[in-house]
Design a protein around this motif. Structure first.
Motif, PDB file in Angstrom:
ATOM      1  N   ASN A 292       2.470   6.033  -6.762  1.00 38.63           N
ATOM      2  CA  ASN A 292       1.059   5.776  -6.443  1.00 38.63           C
ATOM      3  C   ASN A 292       0.532   4.568  -7.212  1.00 38.63           C
ATOM      4  OD1 ASN A 292       1.020   9.244  -6.637  1.00 38.63           O
ATOM      5  ND2 ASN A 292       0.756   8.171  -4.700  1.00 38.63           N
ATOM      6  N   SER A 293       1.394   3.585  -7.334  1.00 45.21           N
ATOM      7  CA  SER A 293       1.054   2.347  -8.028  1.00 45.21           C
ATOM      8  C   SER A 293       1.964   1.245  -7.514  1.00 45.21           C
ATOM      9  CB  SER A 293       1.222   2.500  -9.545  1.00 45.21           C
ATOM     10  OG  SER A 293       2.585   2.708  -9.867  1.00 45.21           O
ATOM     11  N   ALA A 294       1.610   0.012  -7.833  1.00 53.35           N
ATOM     12  CA  ALA A 294       2.442  -1.128  -7.449  1.00 53.35           C
ATOM     13  C   ALA A 294       2.015  -2.338  -8.255  1.00 53.35           C
ATOM     14  CB  ALA A 294       2.316  -1.427  -5.953  1.00 53.35           C
ATOM     15  N   GLU A 295       2.954  -3.263  -8.481  1.00 48.92           N
ATOM     16  CA  GLU A 295       2.587  -4.517  -9.114  1.00 48.92           C
ATOM     17  C   GLU A 295       1.585  -5.230  -8.212  1.00 48.92           C
ATOM     18  OE1 GLU A 295       5.624  -7.031 -11.052  1.00 48.92           O
ATOM     19  OE2 GLU A 295       7.051  -5.498 -10.425  1.00 48.92           O
ATOM     20  N   ARG A 296       0.522  -5.720  -8.813  1.00 48.57           N
ATOM     21  CA  ARG A 296      -0.525  -6.349  -8.010  1.00 48.57           C
ATOM     22  C   ARG A 296       0.007  -7.530  -7.208  1.00 48.57           C
ATOM     23  NH1 ARG A 296      -5.828  -8.679 -11.001  1.00 48.57           N
ATOM     24  NH2 ARG A 296      -4.220 -10.090 -11.807  1.00 48.57           N
ATOM     25  N   LYS A 297       0.942  -8.286  -7.769  1.00 46.22           N
ATOM     26  CA  LYS A 297       1.462  -9.449  -7.051  1.00 46.22           C
ATOM     27  C   LYS A 297       2.207  -9.040  -5.783  1.00 46.22           C
ATOM     28  CE  LYS A 297       5.662  -9.735  -9.925  1.00 46.22           C
ATOM     29  NZ  LYS A 297       6.409 -10.586 -10.880  1.00 46.22           N
ATOM     30  N   PRO A 320     -13.472  -0.061 -10.496  1.00 49.14           N
ATOM     31  CA  PRO A 320     -12.723   0.538 -11.605  1.00 49.14           C
ATOM     32  C   PRO A 320     -12.776   2.060 -11.612  1.00 49.14           C
ATOM     33  CG  PRO A 320     -14.819  -0.339 -12.382  1.00 49.14           C
ATOM     34  CD  PRO A 320     -14.672  -0.778 -10.958  1.00 49.14           C
ATOM     35  N   ASN A 321     -13.672   2.653 -10.814  1.00 52.60           N
ATOM     36  CA  ASN A 321     -13.724   4.108 -10.728  1.00 52.60           C
ATOM     37  C   ASN A 321     -12.622   4.671  -9.831  1.00 52.60           C
ATOM     38  OD1 ASN A 321     -16.014   4.297 -12.373  1.00 52.60           O
ATOM     39  ND2 ASN A 321     -17.398   3.988 -10.642  1.00 52.60           N
ATOM     40  N   MET A 322     -11.958   3.786  -9.073  1.00 51.26           N
ATOM     41  CA  MET A 322     -10.896   4.226  -8.167  1.00 51.26           C
ATOM     42  C   MET A 322      -9.524   3.717  -8.592  1.00 51.26           C
ATOM     43  SD  MET A 322     -12.698   3.731  -4.450  1.00 51.26           S
ATOM     44  CE  MET A 322     -11.172   4.197  -3.632  1.00 51.26           C
ATOM     45  N   PHE A 323      -9.497   2.495  -9.134  1.00 49.25           N
ATOM     46  CA  PHE A 323      -8.227   1.867  -9.496  1.00 49.25           C
ATOM     47  C   PHE A 323      -8.221   1.491 -10.975  1.00 49.25           C
ATOM     48  CE2 PHE A 323      -9.403   0.501  -5.133  1.00 49.25           C
ATOM     49  CZ  PHE A 323      -8.422   1.184  -4.425  1.00 49.25           C
ATOM     50  N   TYR A 324      -7.036   1.535 -11.553  1.00 48.05           N
ATOM     51  CA  TYR A 324      -6.872   1.069 -12.927  1.00 48.05           C
ATOM     52  C   TYR A 324      -5.841  -0.037 -12.934  1.00 48.05           C
ATOM     53  CZ  TYR A 324      -5.804   0.865 -17.906  1.00 48.05           C
ATOM     54  OH  TYR A 324      -5.611   0.427 -19.190  1.00 48.05           O
ATOM     55  N   LEU A 336      -3.560   4.039  -8.602  1.00 50.36           N
ATOM     56  CA  LEU A 336      -4.554   4.849  -7.909  1.00 50.36           C
ATOM     57  C   LEU A 336      -4.938   6.023  -8.810  1.00 50.36           C
ATOM     58  CD1 LEU A 336      -6.185   5.489  -5.335  1.00 50.36           C
ATOM     59  CD2 LEU A 336      -4.190   6.759  -4.503  1.00 50.36           C
ATOM     60  N   LYS A 337      -6.154   6.029  -9.309  1.00 48.79           N
ATOM     61  CA  LYS A 337      -6.582   7.033 -10.277  1.00 48.79           C
ATOM     62  C   LYS A 337      -6.517   8.460  -9.722  1.00 48.79           C
ATOM     63  CE  LYS A 337      -9.676   4.625 -13.444  1.00 48.79           C
ATOM     64  NZ  LYS A 337     -11.038   4.641 -14.022  1.00 48.79           N
TER      65      LYS A 337
END
Length: 407
Positions: A292-297, A320-324, A336-337
């Motif tokens: 549930n995450s990925a490198e932003r690039k 920022p309340n949804m993503f870190y 994804l928080k």
């Protein structure tokens, strides 16, 4: 504040026809004032092993696959020593293999007295479990790939894009090489021009996003196309938003939810409604990935095919309340928080527990090497205790090599 009647079809028809109705003009209006939102470090998200050790786990699994696919279950170092770049290994392959003795077992082969490597019994057992997951969860993997492709502009993606995202989607290396086994009738290979081959999805079945499914369970969504669904927020402790940003977020939550699986070609790219669609796409995309995450690039590379704006990275900062955003390992990772604050809200990827077991073996390797540094003699147990919640010395050395290669 405008309220949207969930049973009304007027908004949908107006949106599709690009009418000059005042309601549509309001929905397409951009009210956001671009003010800098302070980033705040959160140790919880920065300490999630399955996310931050992926940079090491990926080359480990690549080498593991090379060994497991050999008929003899072992390989000489010469077979992989020249393939470090291809396998994402950031140092000499032999040196890398020796860093993980709980996964790779070294022995001297009969030919030319070269070092050979095979999997340890523990690693071999996890590899067998991984293969069982691929066999038993084939439908789940197909569904995730189908959803991923269906969010694209033409419901088709180049094969090289899918190949580049297979780590996040949890697809086996040969997934696209054996289509008769791994794909069903809703997939078809297409020519995307410029010599690019792609994979398309053809299905009339209505697909509900993760946000829609959870909202329906809570009784706040009834299946309409333009209903207002509020995203779940997980505020940062101690972070206070400026009043104008807070007001905009409250207004943003009341806007209609635009599903990432619906046509978005008629949306004004500068409107708040397009912003809500963008956030929905990012949420749905991360919900499909193993961690549930990925490198932003990696996500930025998808802009063209998913119709994302040029400054898509700003969406992570505005919400920022949804993503870190984590900056560990000298890279930026979008998390994804919701997946970590309420695990029941996001369906766990079947491959996640397997990767966690490999990470456990990685940590055991650190302990084995620490013991060897002390000369394999008895020492105070406190000096050898492995802190499972912190980075090891070996990981720091590994990141140092990565930094050197990036210069």
């Amino acid at each position: 504040m405008l309220t949207i009647n969930s049973s009304s079809k007027t908004i949908k028809r107006v949106l599709l026809s690009q009418s000059k109705n005042p309601i549509f003009s309001f929905l397409q209006k951009s009210n956001y004032v671009n003010v800098y939102m302070k980033w705040k470090k959160d140790p919880y998200y920065d300490s999630i092993d399955q996310i931050h050790k992926s940079i090491v786990l990926k080359p480990i699994m690549n080498l593991k696959n090379c060994i497991a696919q050999d008929p003899n279950g072992c390989i000489p170092i010469s077979e992989v020593s020249k393939r470090g770049l291809q396998l994402d290994v950031p140092m000499k392959v032999a040196k890398f293999l020796r860093r993980y003795p709980s996964i790779f077992e070294e022995f001297t082969g009969l030919q030319y007295n070269l070092p050979w490597f095979r999997l340890t019994p523990e690693a071999a057992e996890i590899d067998r479990e991984e293969k069982r997951v691929y066999e038993d969860c084939g439908e789940d993997l197909r569904e995730r790939l189908k959803r991923f492709i269906s969010m694209s502009k033409d419901r088709a993606l180049p094969l090289k894009i899918i190949q580049g995202m297979k780590w996040y989607l949890g697809l086996p290396d040969d997934f696209l090489q054996v289509p008769q086994k791994n794909l069903d009738g809703s997939f078809r290979f297409v020519d995307m021009g410029d010599g690019l081959k792609g994979l398309a999805v053809e299905s009339d079945e209505k697909v509900l996003s993760c946000v829609q499914t959870n909202a329906m369970k809570r009784g706040v969504y009834f299946g309409g196309s333009m209903e207002a669904i509020e995203f779940r927020f997980f505020p940062i402790k101690g972070l206070r938003l400026k009043r104008k940003i807070k007001d905009w977020l409250e207004m943003f939550q009341k806007l209609p939810y635009v599903s990432p699986y619906e046509d978005f070609s008629n949306l004004d790219s500068d409107s708040d409604l397009a912003e809500k669609r963008l956030v929905g796409v990012l949420h749905e995309m991360l919900s499909l990935f193993v961690e549930n995450s990925a490198e932003r690039k990696k996500i930025l590379c998808l802009k063209k095919h998913f119709g994302l704006p040029q400054k898509v990275h700003k969406a992570f900062e505005r919400h920022p309340n949804m993503f870190y955003l984590s900056f560990r390992n000298k890279t930026c990772t979008a998390i994804l928080k919701e997946a970590y604050c309420d695990p029941s809200a996001i369906k766990e990827h079947p491959l996640l527990r397997v990767r966690k077991k490999y990470i456990k073996l990685m940590k055991e390797s650190n302990l084995i090497l620490k013991k060897s540094r002390y000369g394999n003699h008895l020492t105070d147990h406190r000096n050898l205790k492995l802190d499972l919640d912190s980075d090891s010395d070996l990981d720091d050395e590994y990141r140092g090599v990565i930094e050197e290669q990036s210069l």
